[in-house]
Scaffold this motif. Structure first.
Motif, short mmCIF file in Angstrom:
data_model
loop_
_atom_site.label_atom_id
_atom_site.label_comp_id
_atom_site.label_asym_id
_atom_site.label_seq_id
_atom_site.Cartn_x
_atom_site.Cartn_y
_atom_site.Cartn_z
N ILE A 72 0.88 -1.19 0.00
CA ILE A 72 0.00 0.00 0.00
C ILE A 72 0.90 1.23 0.00
O ILE A 72 1.76 1.37 0.89
N TRP A 99 1.18 9.02 -2.07
CA TRP A 99 1.11 9.80 -3.31
C TRP A 99 2.35 10.65 -3.58
O TRP A 99 2.38 11.37 -4.56
N PRO A 110 -1.98 1.26 -5.09
CA PRO A 110 -1.43 2.61 -4.98
C PRO A 110 -2.43 3.58 -4.36
O PRO A 110 -3.62 3.26 -4.23
N THR A 119 -6.01 -4.76 4.38
CA THR A 119 -5.30 -5.03 5.64
C THR A 119 -6.02 -6.08 6.49
O THR A 119 -5.41 -6.77 7.27
N THR A 151 3.45 2.23 3.30
CA THR A 151 4.09 3.54 3.44
C THR A 151 2.98 4.58 3.39
O THR A 151 2.21 4.62 2.42
N THR A 184 -2.90 6.33 9.48
CA THR A 184 -3.34 5.16 8.70
C THR A 184 -2.54 3.93 9.10
O THR A 184 -3.08 2.83 9.19
N LEU A 210 6.21 5.24 8.12
CA LEU A 210 5.16 6.23 8.39
C LEU A 210 5.70 7.66 8.35
O LEU A 210 6.78 7.92 7.84
N GLY A 211 4.96 8.55 8.90
CA GLY A 211 5.30 9.97 8.83
C GLY A 211 6.57 10.31 9.59
O GLY A 211 7.08 9.52 10.39
N GLY A 212 7.07 11.50 9.33
CA GLY A 212 8.25 11.97 10.04
C GLY A 212 8.13 13.46 10.33
O GLY A 212 7.29 14.15 9.74
N PHE A 223 4.70 18.45 5.71
CA PHE A 223 4.69 17.72 4.44
C PHE A 223 4.39 18.65 3.27
O PHE A 223 3.53 18.40 2.42
N LEU A 225 11.80 9.41 12.38
CA LEU A 225 12.24 8.88 11.08
C LEU A 225 13.73 9.21 10.87
O LEU A 225 14.58 8.36 11.01
N PHE A 265 16.85 1.54 5.65
CA PHE A 265 16.20 2.80 5.97
C PHE A 265 14.87 2.50 6.66
O PHE A 265 14.10 1.65 6.19
N GLU A 291 13.53 -0.79 4.99
CA GLU A 291 13.60 -1.10 3.57
C GLU A 291 15.05 -0.96 3.14
O GLU A 291 15.82 -0.25 3.79
P1 NAD Z 1 -2.10 8.00 3.78
O1 NAD Z 1 -1.82 7.28 5.06
O2 NAD Z 1 -3.24 8.90 3.70
O3 NAD Z 1 -2.29 6.94 2.58
C1 NAD Z 1 -1.32 5.96 2.29
C2 NAD Z 1 -2.00 4.80 1.59
O4 NAD Z 1 -2.87 4.15 2.51
C3 NAD Z 1 -2.86 5.18 0.39
O5 NAD Z 1 -2.70 4.21 -0.62
C4 NAD Z 1 -4.27 5.12 0.96
O6 NAD Z 1 -5.25 4.87 -0.02
C5 NAD Z 1 -4.14 3.95 1.91
N1 NAD Z 1 -5.15 3.88 2.98
C6 NAD Z 1 -5.98 4.85 3.43
N2 NAD Z 1 -6.72 4.39 4.46
C7 NAD Z 1 -6.34 3.12 4.66
C8 NAD Z 1 -6.72 2.11 5.61
N3 NAD Z 1 -7.63 2.33 6.54
N4 NAD Z 1 -6.11 0.92 5.55
C9 NAD Z 1 -5.15 0.68 4.63
N5 NAD Z 1 -4.74 1.59 3.72
C10 NAD Z 1 -5.34 2.79 3.74
O7 NAD Z 1 -0.72 8.73 3.42
P2 NAD Z 1 -0.46 9.75 2.21
O8 NAD Z 1 -1.16 11.03 2.54
O9 NAD Z 1 -0.73 9.08 0.93
O10 NAD Z 1 1.12 9.94 2.31
C11 NAD Z 1 1.73 10.92 3.09
C12 NAD Z 1 2.29 10.33 4.36
O11 NAD Z 1 3.14 9.24 4.04
C13 NAD Z 1 3.15 11.31 5.14
O12 NAD Z 1 2.85 11.21 6.50
C14 NAD Z 1 4.57 10.82 4.88
O13 NAD Z 1 5.50 11.17 5.86
C15 NAD Z 1 4.35 9.35 4.78
N6 NAD Z 1 5.45 8.72 4.06
C16 NAD Z 1 6.36 7.97 4.76
C17 NAD Z 1 7.46 7.40 4.11
C18 NAD Z 1 8.47 6.57 4.86
O14 NAD Z 1 9.28 5.90 4.22
N7 NAD Z 1 8.48 6.58 6.18
C19 NAD Z 1 7.62 7.61 2.74
C20 NAD Z 1 6.67 8.38 2.05
C21 NAD Z 1 5.59 8.93 2.73
#
Ligand code: NAD
Length: 476
Positions: A142, A145, A170, A208, A219, A224, A243-245, A375, A401, A439, A450
């Motif tokens: 999962i 964007w 995606p 999930t 990611t 979420t 997750l987020g950082g 972000f 992170l 990482f 990863e």
């Molecule tokens: P998000 O959590 O809104 O969505 C991520 C994915 O989860 C999407 O595909 C979404 O459709 C899916 N999703 C939504 N609800 C879900 C649920 N209940 N169960 C399972 N999947 C679900 O995140 P976003 O807004 O797309 O991305 C931004 C966030 O991602 C930021 O917090 C950023 O820091 C984090 N991020 C972390 C890394 C890392 O490597 N740690 C890398 C990139 C982005």
């Protein structure tokens, strides 16, 4: 217009729930349609992955590596079209989209070169003990964007390399480059090994909670990720949560400003700040606070903001309207509390989700712009007097992170970096990643890693092989 399709059991299929629009962030208008799959199609994808697993895990390592090599060749061949698609759906400037594709190729080739070691724990006349690593089974990916193509590569290639079958989902905001990636992968692996599904609300949750998925590599945001972890408990799915950082950087006193400003700017604003491990809070000694802030603002003012497909543009829009609203809110909140905005600070009066690179001073911990993951293209600078205090504040976040320390005295910088509570601690750089270095985050930034051998082994489950010879007939 390309007819985007789901990939289920080796077939390209239409979504049973119709389509949803994909928005071009540079115009704010739809530019393509993505198929909306049904939950029944998700089930079919999982069934196909399960059915393919027996044969795929029995492929030799060399066969799987060869398939990944051919996938990398195809990505390279189609790089131009893929990069343009990334700009359209994600917003980043074309050169950065090419870097995303280049990264995808590099990570795929690296996965194709990796070995899965067998550790001999004991070898004696009476027993042989080895630690092997077997694929987990059906893995669901999962993705978010911000780097839609590259993060999908990060998930899919090691999962496939290790012998798993995959269902990829995606983000609905940027689904198209991932569907194209899956189309490419499907050319080179047996049917069912890779499946790509997209769907409306509730799709992620259905994945999930699915009882026949063995692992989730996720990611996305921390909120979420918490839901993923709860839903995954039903069958004890293995999890990697990226997750987020809210990465802090500490600039030590007497750091030459001219030597670090450009690198700090790039680390903070890469992908318009929409990068998990971007530098998001900058702690600067009071003696250099104004000087560094002005140097960063100068670089920010030189950026050419616009549609990522236009020549000369270095800075694109944010990816979506919600993210733009959050950034506006956080900067307005800081301003209302007396912060000074050196440059930027207002969304651009044009269609699309444009917000220029913004440098904010006169802010501190306890304010939303510092405490929350913005972000987006805003960097708050926080002045400090004592390094120990800056370190305490950097570590006060629930996120963990990355983090960095900058200074001419490397030993001192390393000693401070050693005390950062983060999965990665950089010295005189930030957000540097490469395929061979693990990482991942700690605290509320997730767990698991990863990249590198450790990242590959996350897609395996250990199996101890304990062998004893039968007593020879003569001895009995
Ligand atoms: P998000 O959590 O809104 O969505 C991520 C994915 O989860 C999407 O595909 C979404 O459709 C899916 N999703 C939504 N609800 C879900 C649920 N209940 N169960 C399972 N999947 C679900 O995140 P976003 O807004 O797309 O991305 C931004 C966030 O991602 C930021 O917090 C950023 O820091 C984090 N991020 C972390 C890394 C890392 O490597 N740690 C890398 C990139 C982005």
């Amino acid at each position: 217009m390309h007819d985007y399709r789901l990939v289920i059991d080796g077939e390209q299929v239409a979504g049973e729930e119709g389509h949803f629009a994909v928005i071009d962030p540079a115009s704010g208008s739809a530019f393509a349609e993505c198929p909306a799959g049904s939950l029944a199609q998700l089930d079919r994808a999982v069934v196909a992955a399960r059915a393919a697993f027996g044969a795929w895990q029995a492929y030799s390592h060399a066969q799987r590596c060869e398939a990944l090599g051919r996938i990398a060749d195809d990505i390279e061949r189609e790089a131009d079209e893929l990069a343009r698609l990334i700009v359209r759906e994600q917003g980043k400037p074309l050169a950065l989209a090419h870097a995303e594709i280049g990264g995808g190729v590099a990570w795929t080739r690296y996965a194709a070169s990796q070995e899965i070691p067998v550790e001999t724990i004991e070898r004696s006349p009476t027993q042989q003990i080895e630690l092997h690593h077997r694929p987990v089974g059906v893995v669901a990916s999962i993705t978010p964007w911000n780097w839609p193509f590259m993060i999908a590569v990060w998930h899919l290639m090691p999962a496939l390399r290790a012998g798993n079958c995959v269902v990829s989902k995606p983000s609905s905001l940027t689904p198209l480059s991932t569907l194209r990636l899956i189309e490419i992968i499907a050319r080179h692996v047996p049917r069912g090994v890779i499946n790509g599904v997209t769907g409306g609300h509730g799709f992620g949750g259905a994945i999930t909670a699915h009882p026949d998925i063995d692992k989730i590599v996720f990611t996305g945001s921390t909120a979420t990720g918490q839901q993923v972890m709860q839903a995954a408990a039903g069958n004890l799915k293995r999890l990697t949560l990226e997750l987020g950082g809210n990465d802090a950087a500490i600039v030590l006193p007497e750091t030459p400003v001219a030597a670090v400003a450009e690198e700090i700017f790039q680390a903070a604003f890469i992908n318009m700040g929409q990068t998990c491990a971007a530098l998001k809070r900058l702690y600067v000694h009071e003696s250099q606070y104004r000087e560094l802030a002005e140097a960063l603002a100068d670089i920010a003012r030189r950026q050419v903001v616009g549609d990522g497909l236009e020549a000369g543009v270095t800075f694109g829009p944010l990816q979506n309207a919600d993210q733009l609203s959050l950034v506006c809110e956080l900067v307005d909140d800081a301003r209302a509390q007396g912060a000074e905005v050196l440059c930027g600070g207002e969304r651009l009066d044009r269609p699309g989700f444009f917000y220029p690179p913004t440098i904010v001073i006169g802010v501190s911990d306890g304010q939303r712009l510092v405490d929350e993951e913005q972000f987006g293209p805003v960097l708050p600078l926080i002045a400090y007097t004592h390094v120990e205090d800056a370190l305490r504040r950097a570590n006060a976040s629930s996120m963990g992170l990355g983090g960095s320390v900058w200074g001419a005295d490397e030993a001192h910088a390393q000693a401070i970096a050693n005390r950062l509570e983060s999965g990665v601690a950089w010295v005189n750089c930030h957000a540097q990643i490469q395929p061979n270095t693990p990482f991942g985050g700690c605290k509320m930034s997730g767990f698991g890693v990863e990249f590198g051998l450790q990242g590959l082994l996350e897609f395996t489950t250990p199996q101890l092989r304990f062998t004893r010879p039968l007593p020879s007939p003569a001895a009995s």
